[in-house]
Design a protein around this motif. Structure first.
Motif, PDB file in Angstrom:
ATOM      1  N   SER A  47       0.838  -1.215   0.000  1.00  0.00           N
ATOM      2  CA  SER A  47       0.000   0.000   0.000  1.00  0.00           C
ATOM      3  C   SER A  47       0.868   1.259   0.000  1.00  0.00           C
ATOM      4  N   VAL A  48       2.151   1.098   0.249  1.00  0.00           N
ATOM      5  CA  VAL A  48       3.031   2.268   0.173  1.00  0.00           C
ATOM      6  C   VAL A  48       4.018   2.073  -0.977  1.00  0.00           C
ATOM      7  N   LEU A  49       4.536   3.199  -1.456  1.00  0.00           N
ATOM      8  CA  LEU A  49       5.499   3.138  -2.555  1.00  0.00           C
ATOM      9  C   LEU A  49       6.908   3.189  -1.987  1.00  0.00           C
ATOM     10  N   SER A  50       7.848   2.659  -2.766  1.00  0.00           N
ATOM     11  CA  SER A  50       9.252   2.781  -2.346  1.00  0.00           C
ATOM     12  C   SER A  50      10.067   3.345  -3.491  1.00  0.00           C
ATOM     13  N   GLY A  51      11.141   4.004  -3.125  1.00  0.00           N
ATOM     14  CA  GLY A  51      12.011   4.601  -4.134  1.00  0.00           C
ATOM     15  C   GLY A  51      13.278   5.098  -3.474  1.00  0.00           C
ATOM     16  N   ARG A  52      14.156   5.723  -4.280  1.00  0.00           N
ATOM     17  CA  ARG A  52      15.440   6.189  -3.731  1.00  0.00           C
ATOM     18  C   ARG A  52      15.660   7.665  -3.999  1.00  0.00           C
ATOM     19  N   THR A  53      16.259   8.323  -3.006  1.00  0.00           N
ATOM     20  CA  THR A  53      16.665   9.722  -3.182  1.00  0.00           C
ATOM     21  C   THR A  53      17.910   9.758  -4.067  1.00  0.00           C
ATOM     22  N   ARG A  54      18.341  10.946  -4.468  1.00  0.00           N
ATOM     23  CA  ARG A  54      19.579  11.056  -5.249  1.00  0.00           C
ATOM     24  C   ARG A  54      20.766  10.624  -4.400  1.00  0.00           C
ATOM     25  N   THR A  55      20.614  10.717  -3.064  1.00  0.00           N
ATOM     26  CA  THR A  55      21.700  10.293  -2.168  1.00  0.00           C
ATOM     27  C   THR A  55      21.592   8.796  -1.864  1.00  0.00           C
ATOM     28  N   ASN A  56      20.761   8.091  -2.656  1.00  0.00           N
ATOM     29  CA  ASN A  56      20.609   6.642  -2.598  1.00  0.00           C
ATOM     30  C   ASN A  56      19.981   6.108  -1.316  1.00  0.00           C
ATOM     31  N   LYS A  57      19.165   6.927  -0.668  1.00  0.00           N
ATOM     32  CA  LYS A  57      18.491   6.444   0.539  1.00  0.00           C
ATOM     33  C   LYS A  57      17.117   5.871   0.148  1.00  0.00           C
ATOM     34  N   MET A  58      16.781   4.749   0.761  1.00  0.00           N
ATOM     35  CA  MET A  58      15.498   4.105   0.497  1.00  0.00           C
ATOM     36  C   MET A  58      14.390   4.888   1.207  1.00  0.00           C
ATOM     37  N   VAL A  59      13.316   5.206   0.483  1.00  0.00           N
ATOM     38  CA  VAL A  59      12.190   5.967   1.047  1.00  0.00           C
ATOM     39  C   VAL A  59      10.896   5.184   0.833  1.00  0.00           C
ATOM     40  N   HIS A  60      10.055   5.129   1.848  1.00  0.00           N
ATOM     41  CA  HIS A  60       8.702   4.566   1.729  1.00  0.00           C
ATOM     42  C   HIS A  60       7.712   5.681   2.019  1.00  0.00           C
ATOM     43  N   TRP A  61       6.684   5.800   1.199  1.00  0.00           N
ATOM     44  CA  TRP A  61       5.708   6.872   1.431  1.00  0.00           C
ATOM     45  C   TRP A  61       4.345   6.483   0.886  1.00  0.00           C
ATOM     46  N   THR A  62       3.339   7.167   1.409  1.00  0.00           N
ATOM     47  CA  THR A  62       1.975   6.948   0.918  1.00  0.00           C
ATOM     48  C   THR A  62       1.763   7.873  -0.262  1.00  0.00           C
ATOM     49  N   ALA A  63       1.481   7.268  -1.401  1.00  0.00           N
ATOM     50  CA  ALA A  63       1.362   8.078  -2.631  1.00  0.00           C
ATOM     51  C   ALA A  63       0.021   8.794  -2.663  1.00  0.00           C
ATOM     52  N   SER A  64       0.029   9.964  -3.256  1.00  0.00           N
ATOM     53  CA  SER A  64      -1.236  10.703  -3.362  1.00  0.00           C
ATOM     54  C   SER A  64      -1.856  10.498  -4.741  1.00  0.00           C
ATOM     55  N   LYS A  65      -1.071   9.834  -5.640  1.00  0.00           N
ATOM     56  CA  LYS A  65      -1.681   9.513  -6.948  1.00  0.00           C
ATOM     57  C   LYS A  65      -0.901   8.390  -7.601  1.00  0.00           C
ATOM     58  N   GLU A  66      -1.369   7.890  -8.746  1.00  0.00           N
ATOM     59  CA  GLU A  66      -0.713   6.776  -9.441  1.00  0.00           C
ATOM     60  C   GLU A  66       0.692   7.180  -9.870  1.00  0.00           C
ATOM     61  N   HIS A  67       1.649   6.250  -9.732  1.00  0.00           N
ATOM     62  CA  HIS A  67       3.004   6.508 -10.228  1.00  0.00           C
ATOM     63  C   HIS A  67       3.542   5.249 -10.873  1.00  0.00           C
TER      64      HIS A  67
END
Ligand code: SF4
Length: 455
Positions: A404-424
């Motif tokens: 239910s949450v999205l994951s991705g990486r910052t430019r500094t290569n840190k893993m981020v999980h967040w609740t998306a507000s729209k389709e990605h």
């Protein structure tokens, strides 16, 4: 009557080089009419891309190869192959040859392009063991089945000339060869046309890129900094990463290039290995702790907010408690964003494996636990400073643990999980406010455009 296409499974152990080789192997198999099999159980051909950087990697590969005996009994037409770094080591290769008669094909890291011919011979009933001791010229234009559509590994060099005394890589990956700038840039251009937005330039030591390439009109061979400027000009690419760097060869020209190329991400993986000059000398690393720290400071001066990660080894032969404390001190001073920590594993054929004063296992384990504690606490403190910051994140997809949450990486290569507000979709760039930083992952909420990015 529908003819069932034959299927193939490529199982990868080890580093990004092996992952990239696996894409080529699956690309070649696909060009021969094989489709990718979801598991080894349904495959008509299984190829293991092996690693021998540490003993446990070998044991895992042997375990998997052993498992295929059962699959072969169930399907006698199954083809089992082994390649990669273990195949390059004659002692391991002979072990497979003698003890695993169900393994039909063994080839190495230098002759992947020969796979079609080798398979032809296997299909005509031959058991094929073909490993080249020396690489040939870099073979360009091989097919690849890429693991991702939005990001890709791009080899820039193969092999390594550094002979760090603990490392098996130069013996199994050969002497260093650089691809031409034109071939690298062309590959990046084709990837961009196919929708790829992030490339990771790959080499055992990317900072020595260009050695041995013909000189340019300027009379000197291109170097890694020149390559960064060229790749940075490729349209469609949003992010450029590179690994692995070598502190001895990371020139100031490269720091400046990384700082002035807008697509080069602010993350640098800079293996330290040890904080003790005495041990660094025995490792044949070619730099001192002071020089290393100077480079870290220089990078952070030129690129504020840059994240620096590293590799650290404990238990190198002759390492004393004082040497280990020097390593701990470096971790405190460098404040790494993350560190991969390893226990020294003697590799047959390397200089260090023959060194006296091999460190006892209990001492190695005691040191690795103390090091991990310090690295984790430092990484946690560094991430804490990001609370409330807004970061650009490249979408990778739903989080493995919580879809239910999205994951991705910052430019500094840190893993981020967040609740998306729209389709990605994977590759999209979004802004996320960091609400809850943890040691290895940042949790946040999506910020619609307009929120100022904190550098
Ligand atoms: S730089 Fe050293 S550690 Fe890295 S691959 Fe080469 S020999 Fe191994």
């Amino acid at each position: 009557m529908e003819v069932k296409r034959r299927s193939a499974r490529v199982v990868t152990f080890g580093c990004q080089m092996n992952e990239r080789d696996s894409e080529t192997i699956m690309g070649i198999l696909s060009s021969l009419g094989f489709e990718e099999s979801p598991s080894v159980d349904d495959a008509d051909i299984i190829i293991f891309v092996t690693c021998c950087v540490r003993e446990n990697a070998e044991n895992r590969a042997f375990g998997n190869l052993g498992e295929t005996k059962r699959l072969k009994e169930r399907n006698p037409h199954l083809v089992v192959g082994m390649c990669g770094c273990m195949a390059q080591r004659s002692d391991l290769r002979e072990k497979v040859q003698a003890r695993m008669p169900w393994v039909d094909l063994v080839f190495g890291t230098h002759n992947i392009h020969r796979l079609p011919e080798l398979l032809q011979r296997v299909f005509s009933g031959e058991r094929v063991i073909e490993v080249w001791d020396e690489p040939c010229e870099v073979v360009e234009g091989l097919p690849a089945m890429r693991a991702y559509s939005h990001k890709a590994f791009v080899n820039i060099t193969y092999g390594c000339d550094n002979f760090c005394t603990y490392c098996i890589v130069p013996y199994v990956r050969g002497r260093e060869r650089s691809r031409t700038m034109e071939d690298v840039v062309a590959e990046v251009g084709n990837l961009a046309k196919s929708g790829c937005v992030e490339v990771t330039l790959l080499g055992q030591n990317v900072n020595s890129y260009g050695r041995g390439l013909p000189p340019r009109p300027s009379g000197v061979s291109p170097d890694f900094a020149d390559l960064l400027y060229e790749v940075n000009s490729v349209e469609g690419i949003e992010r450029i990463r590179f690994t692995t760097s070598h502190p001895r060869d990371f020139t100031d020209k490269m720091v400046v290039a990384a700082g002035s190329c807008d697509k080069v991400c602010e993350h640098f993986h800079l293996p330290l290995q040890s904080g003790s000059d005495r041990v660094l000398d025995m490792m044949h690393r070619g730099y001192t702790a002071e020089k290393y720290l100077g480079l870290v400071h220089r990078i952070r001066d030129v690129i504020p907010g840059a994240s620096i990660t590293t590799d650290i080894m404990v238990g190198f032969p002759g390492e004393t408690e004082a040497d280990f404390q020097a390593t701990m001190d470096m971790v405190r001073q460098a404040r790494f964003d993350a560190a991969f920590t390893f226990i020294y594993s003697p590799r047959p054929g390397t200089v260090a494996a023959e060194m006296p004063n091999q460190v006892k296992d209990d001492v190695k384990h005691d040191r690795i636990y103390r090091l991990i504690d310090l690295v984790n606490s430092t990484a946690g403190e560094v991430n804490d400073e990001l609370r409330g910051a807004i970061r650009e994140v490249m979408v990778e997809g739903p989080s493995e643990r919580d879809t239910s949450v999205l994951s991705g990486r910052t430019r500094t290569n840190k893993m981020v999980h967040w609740t998306a507000s729209k389709e990605h979709k994977p590759g999209d760039l979004v802004r996320v406010r960091i609400l809850e930083p943890r040691t290895w992952t940042l949790y946040g909420e999506e910020v619609m455009s307009g929120g100022e990015l904190d550098v």
